[in-house]
Design a protein around this motif. Structure first.
Motif, PDB file in Angstrom:
ATOM      1  N   GLU A 199      15.166   5.979 -13.574  1.00 39.74           N
ATOM      2  CA  GLU A 199      16.130   7.041 -13.241  1.00 39.74           C
ATOM      3  C   GLU A 199      15.522   8.042 -12.259  1.00 39.74           C
ATOM      4  N   VAL A 200      14.250   8.418 -12.502  1.00 40.01           N
ATOM      5  CA  VAL A 200      13.597   9.395 -11.613  1.00 40.01           C
ATOM      6  C   VAL A 200      13.538   8.834 -10.188  1.00 40.01           C
ATOM      7  N   ILE A 201      13.105   7.593 -10.067  1.00 39.49           N
ATOM      8  CA  ILE A 201      12.960   6.995  -8.728  1.00 39.49           C
ATOM      9  C   ILE A 201      14.318   6.920  -8.026  1.00 39.49           C
ATOM     10  N   GLN A 202      15.342   6.481  -8.766  1.00 40.47           N
ATOM     11  CA  GLN A 202      16.664   6.368  -8.141  1.00 40.47           C
ATOM     12  C   GLN A 202      17.159   7.736  -7.676  1.00 40.47           C
ATOM     13  N   GLU A 203      16.963   8.754  -8.527  1.00 37.34           N
ATOM     14  CA  GLU A 203      17.469  10.089  -8.199  1.00 37.34           C
ATOM     15  C   GLU A 203      16.713  10.705  -7.012  1.00 37.34           C
ATOM     16  N   VAL A 204      15.390  10.567  -7.019  1.00 41.55           N
ATOM     17  CA  VAL A 204      14.584  11.258  -6.004  1.00 41.55           C
ATOM     18  C   VAL A 204      14.620  10.524  -4.655  1.00 41.55           C
ATOM     19  N   THR A 205      14.573   9.203  -4.698  1.00 43.47           N
ATOM     20  CA  THR A 205      14.471   8.438  -3.441  1.00 43.47           C
ATOM     21  C   THR A 205      15.832   7.961  -2.927  1.00 43.47           C
ATOM     22  N   ASN A 206      16.837   7.994  -3.816  1.00 44.56           N
ATOM     23  CA  ASN A 206      18.157   7.447  -3.476  1.00 44.56           C
ATOM     24  C   ASN A 206      18.140   5.937  -3.260  1.00 44.56           C
ATOM     25  N   LEU A 207      17.059   5.289  -3.665  1.00 43.33           N
ATOM     26  CA  LEU A 207      17.007   3.828  -3.549  1.00 43.33           C
ATOM     27  C   LEU A 207      17.952   3.225  -4.580  1.00 43.33           C
ATOM     28  N   SER A 208      18.741   2.242  -4.133  1.00 43.59           N
ATOM     29  CA  SER A 208      19.619   1.591  -5.107  1.00 43.59           C
ATOM     30  C   SER A 208      19.184   0.145  -5.327  1.00 43.59           C
ATOM     31  N   GLU A 209      18.302  -0.344  -4.446  1.00 40.16           N
ATOM     32  CA  GLU A 209      17.884  -1.747  -4.510  1.00 40.16           C
ATOM     33  C   GLU A 209      17.007  -1.995  -5.746  1.00 40.16           C
ATOM     34  N   THR A 263      15.139  -4.389  -6.911  1.00 40.63           N
ATOM     35  CA  THR A 263      13.794  -4.978  -6.763  1.00 40.63           C
ATOM     36  C   THR A 263      12.777  -3.913  -6.357  1.00 40.63           C
ATOM     37  N   LEU A 264      13.152  -3.076  -5.375  1.00 41.15           N
ATOM     38  CA  LEU A 264      12.222  -2.045  -4.895  1.00 41.15           C
ATOM     39  C   LEU A 264      11.922  -1.034  -5.991  1.00 41.15           C
ATOM     40  N   VAL A 265      12.972  -0.597  -6.674  1.00 42.83           N
ATOM     41  CA  VAL A 265      12.785   0.387  -7.748  1.00 42.83           C
ATOM     42  C   VAL A 265      11.863  -0.213  -8.821  1.00 42.83           C
ATOM     43  N   ALA A 266      12.091  -1.473  -9.169  1.00 42.10           N
ATOM     44  CA  ALA A 266      11.262  -2.131 -10.194  1.00 42.10           C
ATOM     45  C   ALA A 266       9.805  -2.245  -9.734  1.00 42.10           C
ATOM     46  N   GLN A 267       9.605  -2.510  -8.440  1.00 46.17           N
ATOM     47  CA  GLN A 267       8.219  -2.603  -7.918  1.00 46.17           C
ATOM     48  C   GLN A 267       7.499  -1.259  -8.067  1.00 46.17           C
ATOM     49  N   ILE A 268       8.212  -0.175  -7.795  1.00 41.63           N
ATOM     50  CA  ILE A 268       7.586   1.154  -7.903  1.00 41.63           C
ATOM     51  C   ILE A 268       7.291   1.471  -9.377  1.00 41.63           C
ATOM     52  N   VAL A 269       8.249   1.162 -10.260  1.00 38.94           N
ATOM     53  CA  VAL A 269       8.042   1.406 -11.697  1.00 38.94           C
ATOM     54  C   VAL A 269       6.795   0.666 -12.173  1.00 38.94           C
ATOM     55  N   GLU A 270       6.655  -0.574 -11.741  1.00 40.94           N
ATOM     56  CA  GLU A 270       5.517  -1.401 -12.132  1.00 40.94           C
ATOM     57  C   GLU A 270       4.193  -0.768 -11.657  1.00 40.94           C
ATOM     58  N   LYS A 271       4.191  -0.271 -10.424  1.00 41.57           N
ATOM     59  CA  LYS A 271       2.977   0.373  -9.877  1.00 41.57           C
ATOM     60  C   LYS A 271       2.609   1.610 -10.685  1.00 41.57           C
ATOM     61  N   ALA A 279       0.838  -1.211   0.000  1.00 42.45           N
ATOM     62  CA  ALA A 279       0.000   0.000   0.000  1.00 42.45           C
ATOM     63  C   ALA A 279       0.869   1.256   0.000  1.00 42.45           C
ATOM     64  N   LEU A 280       2.017   1.190   0.687  1.00 46.03           N
ATOM     65  CA  LEU A 280       2.947   2.330   0.682  1.00 46.03           C
ATOM     66  C   LEU A 280       3.475   2.571  -0.731  1.00 46.03           C
ATOM     67  N   VAL A 281       3.782   1.480  -1.429  1.00 43.93           N
ATOM     68  CA  VAL A 281       4.284   1.614  -2.809  1.00 43.93           C
ATOM     69  C   VAL A 281       3.201   2.206  -3.719  1.00 43.93           C
ATOM     70  N   ASP A 282       1.935   1.824  -3.474  1.00 50.03           N
ATOM     71  CA  ASP A 282       0.818   2.423  -4.244  1.00 50.03           C
ATOM     72  C   ASP A 282       0.882   3.943  -4.168  1.00 50.03           C
ATOM     73  N   VAL A 283       1.115   4.456  -2.950  1.00 52.35           N
ATOM     74  CA  VAL A 283       1.103   5.914  -2.770  1.00 52.35           C
ATOM     75  C   VAL A 283       2.338   6.544  -3.432  1.00 52.35           C
ATOM     76  N   VAL A 284       3.479   5.884  -3.327  1.00 57.77           N
ATOM     77  CA  VAL A 284       4.679   6.415  -3.999  1.00 57.77           C
ATOM     78  C   VAL A 284       4.391   6.593  -5.495  1.00 57.77           C
ATOM     79  N   ALA A 285       3.690   5.625  -6.073  1.00 57.23           N
ATOM     80  CA  ALA A 285       3.347   5.728  -7.509  1.00 57.23           C
ATOM     81  C   ALA A 285       2.454   6.948  -7.758  1.00 57.23           C
ATOM     82  N   MET A 286       1.553   7.242  -6.811  1.00 59.53           N
ATOM     83  CA  MET A 286       0.682   8.425  -6.988  1.00 59.53           C
ATOM     84  C   MET A 286       1.481   9.720  -6.817  1.00 59.53           C
ATOM     85  N   ILE A 287       2.443   9.711  -5.892  1.00 64.19           N
ATOM     86  CA  ILE A 287       3.253  10.935  -5.682  1.00 64.19           C
ATOM     87  C   ILE A 287       4.027  11.257  -6.959  1.00 64.19           C
TER      88      ILE A 287
END
Ligand SMILES: NC(=O)c1ccc[n+]([C@@H]2O[C@H](COP(=O)([O-])OP(=O)(O)OC[C@H]3O[C@@H](n4cnc5c(N)ncnc54)[C@H](O)[C@@H]3O)[C@@H](O)[C@H]2O)c1
Ligand SMILES: O=P(O)(O)OC[C@@H](O)[C@@H](O)[C@H](O)[C@H](O)CO
Length: 256
Positions: free
Chosen positions: A232-242, A244-252, A199-207
């Protein structure tokens, strides 16, 4: 912000002489605190008049205060602020931002209107369930008390006597997508604890789709979304390097 008073001390310190610093060390405390009270944007003829909600919570890190004999009414003094500041940030602020971004996604302009919509309320409850499970696992809060704390927050968002604009609560979306902020940190920690964070990832996709032309960060974020790949946007804004997580957000984002 976690550690706000320490941050202030770090900024003040370079301007102090050695003598000043001795005085500060003895007499001036910079205790970190958690402050919780919803204050909507408002304008009154009397600039000192402010409408606020009845609820308030003010907790101070007692280990950093220099005048322990002074006790303010309605302030809680705690020896470890971390559980309380995380409880506040990842319940009140994560929940508030969830209501704001989900509400904006469905076309609402105030928090009250948004939370009256079943879809927004369900999203809010799902997110607070995830952060609640994390806070209970991490800090051993009692589940029944935490459930009451969550219900109180939802009731605060429904308060018909204050009108809080979604643009205020959703302000500065790039800041809110920060690595240690109200979404990415609980997502990272829930993943480490083996807990749900969908559900948290759902909201990240909306943000990532939040578009307020009057908010500089929203404008910048939408420019980035046009110019770069979503990864690229997700990595730059969130600083996430993992990956799997970045791919989950992209998918959402693709499916929302
Ligand atoms: N509004 C709330 O419900 C609420 C509740 C609890 C805590 N807070 C916290 O209180 C703080 C202020 O929130 P707010 O809602 O009053 O925001 P706000 O945007 O209404 O006010 C912030 C003020 O700070 C000024 N400012 C910004 N950058 C500055 C700088 N570099 N130097 C000097 N002044 C600067 C702005 O001009 C503005 O007047 C935030 O950290 C927020 O998280 C807000
Ligand atoms: O101030 P922000 O932008 O970090 O968050 C917006 C609101 O969620 C926040 O101001 C709350 O109203 C406040 O933290 C309630 O105690």
């Amino acid at each position: 912000m976690i550690g706000g008073s320490q941050f202030l001390l770090d900024k003040v310190q370079p301007f102090l002489s050695a003598d000043d610093m001795d005085y500060v060390d003895s007499y001036v405390g910079f205790p970190n605190a958690a402050v919780d009270r919803i204050v909507p944007i408002q304008q009154h003829e009397d600039p000192l008049f402010v409408s606020v909600e009845p609820f308030s919570e003010w907790l101070v890190d007692d280990t950093q205060s220099k005048a322990k004999q002074i006790r303010l009414n309605n302030v809680g003094y705690v020896s470890d602020l971390a559980p309380y500041i995380e409880r506040k940030l990842f319940s009140v602020n994560t929940g508030h931002a969830t209501t704001a971004y989900t509400g904006a996604f469905y076309g609402y302009t105030t928090i009250g209107e948004a939370v009256a919509d079943r879809k927004v309320l369900d999203q809010l409850k799902a997110v607070l369930q995830e952060t609640g499970d994390l806070l209970i696992a991490k800090w051993q809060f009692e589940r029944p008390q935490h459930e009451q704390y969550i219900q109180k927050i939802i009731d605060r968002f429904k308060n018909p006597y204050i009108s809080d604009d979604i643009t205020r609560v959703a302000r500065t979306p790039i800041r809110k997508l920060g690595y240690d902020e109200r979404f990415i940190r609980p997502i990272r920690e829930a993943k480490d604890y083996g807990l749900s964070y969908e559900a948290l990832v759902d909201v990240v996709a909306m943000i990532l789709q939040y578009d307020d032309p009057k908010d500089e960060e929203s404008v910048r974020l939408q420019e980035m979304v046009k110019e770069k790949t979503m990864t690229e946007v997700i990595q730059e804004v969130t600083n996430l390097s993992e990956p799997t997580l970045v791919a989950q957000i992209v998918e959402k984002v693709r499916n929302s």
